[in-house]
Each structure stands twice: as structure tokens, then as C-alpha cells.
Motif scaffolding. Structure first.
Motif, mmCIF file in Angstrom:
data_model
loop_
_atom_site.group_PDB
_atom_site.id
_atom_site.type_symbol
_atom_site.label_atom_id
_atom_site.label_comp_id
_atom_site.label_asym_id
_atom_site.label_seq_id
_atom_site.Cartn_x
_atom_site.Cartn_y
_atom_site.Cartn_z
ATOM 1 N N LYS A 103 48.553 28.838 16.774
ATOM 2 C CA LYS A 103 48.758 27.926 15.639
ATOM 3 C C LYS A 103 47.614 28.024 14.639
ATOM 4 C CE LYS A 103 52.419 26.097 17.579
ATOM 5 N NZ LYS A 103 53.691 26.756 17.284
ATOM 6 N N VAL A 104 46.426 28.357 15.127
ATOM 7 C CA VAL A 104 45.240 28.415 14.266
ATOM 8 C C VAL A 104 45.254 29.649 13.376
ATOM 9 C CG1 VAL A 104 42.712 28.641 14.253
ATOM 10 C CG2 VAL A 104 43.833 27.088 15.890
ATOM 11 N N ILE A 105 45.459 30.813 13.968
ATOM 12 C CA ILE A 105 45.296 32.077 13.235
ATOM 13 C C ILE A 105 46.189 32.153 11.996
ATOM 14 C CG2 ILE A 105 45.536 34.603 13.398
ATOM 15 C CD1 ILE A 105 44.626 34.264 16.383
ATOM 16 N N PRO A 106 47.478 31.831 12.069
ATOM 17 C CA PRO A 106 48.322 31.951 10.859
ATOM 18 C C PRO A 106 47.931 31.014 9.716
ATOM 19 C CG PRO A 106 49.676 31.854 12.837
ATOM 20 C CD PRO A 106 48.289 31.486 13.246
ATOM 21 N N THR A 107 47.138 29.979 10.001
ATOM 22 C CA THR A 107 46.772 29.018 8.959
ATOM 23 C C THR A 107 45.406 29.302 8.344
ATOM 24 O OG1 THR A 107 45.748 27.465 10.529
ATOM 25 C CG2 THR A 107 48.121 27.233 10.123
ATOM 26 N N LEU A 108 44.730 30.355 8.781
ATOM 27 C CA LEU A 108 43.395 30.657 8.259
ATOM 28 C C LEU A 108 43.481 31.078 6.794
ATOM 29 C CD1 LEU A 108 41.884 32.568 11.322
ATOM 30 C CD2 LEU A 108 41.488 30.183 10.644
ATOM 31 N N LYS A 109 42.482 30.699 6.018
ATOM 32 C CA LYS A 109 42.465 30.970 4.576
ATOM 33 C C LYS A 109 41.488 32.082 4.197
ATOM 34 C CE LYS A 109 45.319 27.583 3.974
ATOM 35 N NZ LYS A 109 46.744 27.951 3.952
ATOM 36 N N SER A 158 57.676 41.523 19.041
ATOM 37 C CA SER A 158 57.378 42.845 19.595
ATOM 38 C C SER A 158 58.397 43.195 20.668
ATOM 39 C CB SER A 158 55.972 42.878 20.201
ATOM 40 O OG SER A 158 55.758 44.106 20.878
ATOM 41 N N GLU A 159 58.853 44.428 20.639
ATOM 42 C CA GLU A 159 59.767 44.896 21.680
ATOM 43 C C GLU A 159 59.062 45.051 23.029
ATOM 44 O OE1 GLU A 159 61.752 48.450 20.346
ATOM 45 O OE2 GLU A 159 63.148 47.321 19.084
ATOM 46 N N GLU A 160 57.741 44.984 23.043
ATOM 47 C CA GLU A 160 57.013 45.044 24.309
ATOM 48 C C GLU A 160 57.238 43.742 25.062
ATOM 49 O OE1 GLU A 160 52.733 46.538 26.032
ATOM 50 O OE2 GLU A 160 52.753 45.619 24.056
ATOM 51 N N ASN A 161 58.049 43.794 26.090
ATOM 52 C CA ASN A 161 58.434 42.624 26.886
ATOM 53 C C ASN A 161 59.041 41.496 26.042
ATOM 54 O OD1 ASN A 161 57.741 43.671 29.435
ATOM 55 N ND2 ASN A 161 55.594 43.239 29.046
ATOM 56 N N SER A 162 59.764 41.878 24.979
ATOM 57 C CA SER A 162 60.494 40.919 24.130
ATOM 58 C C SER A 162 59.627 39.705 23.775
ATOM 59 C CB SER A 162 61.776 40.457 24.824
ATOM 60 O OG SER A 162 62.629 41.545 25.043
ATOM 61 N N THR A 163 58.557 39.961 23.053
ATOM 62 C CA THR A 163 57.541 38.943 22.802
ATOM 63 C C THR A 163 57.655 38.343 21.409
ATOM 64 O OG1 THR A 163 56.041 40.141 24.280
ATOM 65 C CG2 THR A 163 55.049 38.521 22.799
ATOM 66 N N GLU A 164 57.817 37.032 21.345
ATOM 67 C CA GLU A 164 57.739 36.311 20.076
ATOM 68 C C GLU A 164 56.273 36.231 19.676
ATOM 69 O OE1 GLU A 164 60.195 35.252 18.169
ATOM 70 O OE2 GLU A 164 61.799 35.749 19.579
ATOM 71 N N CYS A 165 55.954 36.688 18.469
ATOM 72 C CA CYS A 165 54.561 36.739 18.022
ATOM 73 C C CYS A 165 54.311 35.681 16.943
ATOM 74 C CB CYS A 165 54.243 38.150 17.553
ATOM 75 S SG CYS A 165 54.462 39.394 18.863
ATOM 76 N N MET A 166 53.258 35.842 16.154
ATOM 77 C CA MET A 166 52.846 34.773 15.239
ATOM 78 C C MET A 166 53.574 34.762 13.901
ATOM 79 S SD MET A 166 48.751 34.352 15.928
ATOM 80 C CE MET A 166 48.332 36.085 15.967
ATOM 81 N N GLY A 167 54.206 35.862 13.510
ATOM 82 C CA GLY A 167 55.035 35.855 12.310
ATOM 83 C C GLY A 167 54.289 35.852 10.992
ATOM 84 N N ILE A 168 53.041 36.249 10.986
ATOM 85 C CA ILE A 168 52.299 36.349 9.719
ATOM 86 C C ILE A 168 52.938 37.426 8.845
ATOM 87 C CG2 ILE A 168 50.070 36.973 8.693
ATOM 88 C CD1 ILE A 168 48.822 35.770 11.341
ATOM 89 N N VAL A 175 46.631 45.756 19.108
ATOM 90 C CA VAL A 175 47.495 44.673 19.568
ATOM 91 C C VAL A 175 47.304 43.432 18.693
ATOM 92 C CG1 VAL A 175 47.953 43.088 21.489
ATOM 93 C CG2 VAL A 175 47.708 45.527 21.922
ATOM 94 N N GLY A 176 46.093 43.239 18.164
ATOM 95 C CA GLY A 176 45.871 42.144 17.226
ATOM 96 C C GLY A 176 46.815 42.227 16.042
ATOM 97 N N MET A 177 46.985 43.436 15.513
ATOM 98 C CA MET A 177 47.934 43.646 14.411
ATOM 99 C C MET A 177 49.360 43.330 14.862
ATOM 100 S SD MET A 177 48.751 47.224 12.471
ATOM 101 C CE MET A 177 50.217 47.502 11.496
ATOM 102 N N GLN A 178 49.737 43.813 16.037
ATOM 103 C CA GLN A 178 51.105 43.615 16.510
ATOM 104 C C GLN A 178 51.429 42.136 16.727
ATOM 105 O OE1 GLN A 178 51.656 46.200 19.894
ATOM 106 N NE2 GLN A 178 51.167 48.042 18.713
ATOM 107 N N LEU A 179 50.457 41.372 17.221
ATOM 108 C CA LEU A 179 50.679 39.948 17.452
ATOM 109 C C LEU A 179 50.764 39.167 16.151
ATOM 110 C CD1 LEU A 179 48.364 39.234 20.524
ATOM 111 C CD2 LEU A 179 50.781 39.883 20.496
ATOM 112 N N MET A 180 50.287 39.753 15.054
ATOM 113 C CA MET A 180 50.407 39.116 13.745
ATOM 114 C C MET A 180 51.805 39.322 13.155
ATOM 115 S SD MET A 180 46.624 40.192 12.389
ATOM 116 C CE MET A 180 46.624 39.442 10.759
ATOM 117 N N CYS A 181 52.617 40.167 13.782
ATOM 118 C CA CYS A 181 53.993 40.402 13.324
ATOM 119 C C CYS A 181 54.926 39.333 13.900
ATOM 120 C CB CYS A 181 54.431 41.808 13.712
ATOM 121 S SG CYS A 181 53.464 43.100 12.882
ATOM 122 N N ARG A 182 56.210 39.452 13.608
ATOM 123 C CA ARG A 182 57.183 38.426 13.995
ATOM 124 C C ARG A 182 57.573 38.519 15.468
ATOM 125 N NH1 ARG A 182 61.763 39.212 10.177
ATOM 126 N NH2 ARG A 182 62.070 41.088 11.411
#
Length: 195
Positions: A64-70, A87-97, A78-85
Motif C-alpha cells: 500500500k505504501v510503495i504505489p503512493t510514494l511521490k 505476473s504469470e509467475e504463480n498467478s500473482t496480483e502485483c501493485m499495479g503501478i 523482480v522489483g520492476m515486475q511487482l510494480m506491474c499489474r
């Protein structure tokens, strides 16, 4: 300038610290929300598996913190991938930035997956690549990547064209490992710290 490296359940942090040490940049390694929010620059590195690392972010509330940073935020691998909506890696819902899904490289190819080693990037459209030579070589280790999309600011080709770098507002990301990509990676880190 206060630079924070986000502490979470992912490897490779020591390499990022060494890269910052080499250019004389001080940093704080923390998962404390107040420290992260008060930083001038935030680095979100990662090596690992998407669902495990995403679950840890949720557990400590950083999802919740990371997407709201200014301030400028830079995610790698993997940091980049988790910033996406997603990931097909284990069907993972990410942060959606970045409103794009991370896809697995097709396995029906003569090229080995994971994509591991040096490869060149092209089509730069980011302040992070200022002064980086055309078709520069950087170091990759990954089996998943976001496709080329509206947020793509550098492209790499392996099996298919994919996003080597993404940018949206104050959020920057690289699929490759800047911290072990020699002079090119160091230049990209330096450019990020100057934003």
C-alpha cells in the motif's frame, strides 16, 4: 540527500549497496514507512519469486505504501515486475503501478529460458539513460518480463521484444540488474540519483 533501499523478502540487496558505495552515495536499508516516505529517492530492488515477495510486501503493508510514494522510485528485476499489474509467475496480483501484465517467455524456442547474461537495450526514452551509449549491454537474469507497452522507455529482444525499462511519472524500473551491469548500470544509478 536521503536514499532508501526498501527492505523486504528479496535477495540481491548487497549488490545494490555495493553499487551505491562505489559512487559514494549514502543510503538507509529499511522497511519503516516513515523513513521510506521521508526519503528523497527510493530504490526497490529484487531477486526472487513474485508471489513470495508480494506476500511479504502485503504482510508488512508495503504493497500500500510503495504505489503512493511521490518521490522518484526505482524498481529493478523482480522489483520492476511487482510494480506491474499481474505476473504469470504463480498467478500473482502485483501493485499495479504500471498497467501491464508480466509474461513468461515462451518455452517453445531454441533460446534458453531463463534469459541469463548480457544483452543490449535500445529505444531509450528516459532520463535514466542520459549519456548511455546506443545499444548498451546490461546484465539480465529472468524468465518473466512485461511486454512492450505504453510505459516502455527501453527495449530488449530475447525470444520477443520486451520492456527492458518502464517509466510512469515518478516511478522508474529496469528488468536488468543495474548494480552488476558495469559502467552502464552505474551510469543509470547515477542518473536516478540526480533526478
Amino acid at each position: 540527500m536521503k536514499t532508501v533501499i526498501i527492505k523486504y523478502n528479496a535477495g540481491n540487496v548487497q549488490s545494490v549497496m555495493y553499487a551505491l558505495d562505489r559512487i559514494g552515495a549514502g543510503y538507509l536499508y529499511t522497511d519503516d514507512e516513515a523513513e521510506i516516505r521521508s526519503a528523497d529517492k527510493v530504490i526497490f530492488p529484487g531477486v526472487g519469486e513474485a508471489s513470495t515477495t508480494m506476500n511479504y510486501l502485503r504482510k508488512v503493508g508495503l504493497d500500500k505504501v510503495i504505489p503512493t510514494l511521490k518521490q522518484p522510485v526505482f524498481g529493478t528485476c523482480v522489483g520492476m515486475q511487482l510494480m506491474c499489474r499481474f505476473s504469470e509467475e504463480n498467478s500473482t496480483e502485483c501493485m499495479g503501478i504500471f498497467d501491464v501484465d508480466v509474461k513468461r517467455f515462451p518455452s517453445d524456442t531454441n533460446l534458453k529460458v531463463p534469459h541469463m547474461g548480457w544483452n543490449n537495450i535500445s529505444n531509450y526514452k528516459s532520463a535514466l539513460t542520459y549519456g548511455v551509449p546506443d545499444n548498451a549491454f546490461v546484465y539480465f537474469v529472468h524468465s518473466f518480463a512485461p511486454p512492450v507497452c505504453d510505459y516502455t522507455v527501453a527495449i530488449c529482444e530475447y525470444v520477443m521484444p520486451f520492456s527492458a525499462m518502464l517509466q510512469k511519472g515518478n516511478f522508474y524500473a529496469a528488468q536488468f540488474h543495474c548494480e552488476i551491469s558495469g559502467d552502464v548500470g552505474q551510469k543509470i544509478i547515477e542518473n536516478f540519483l540526480k533526478i
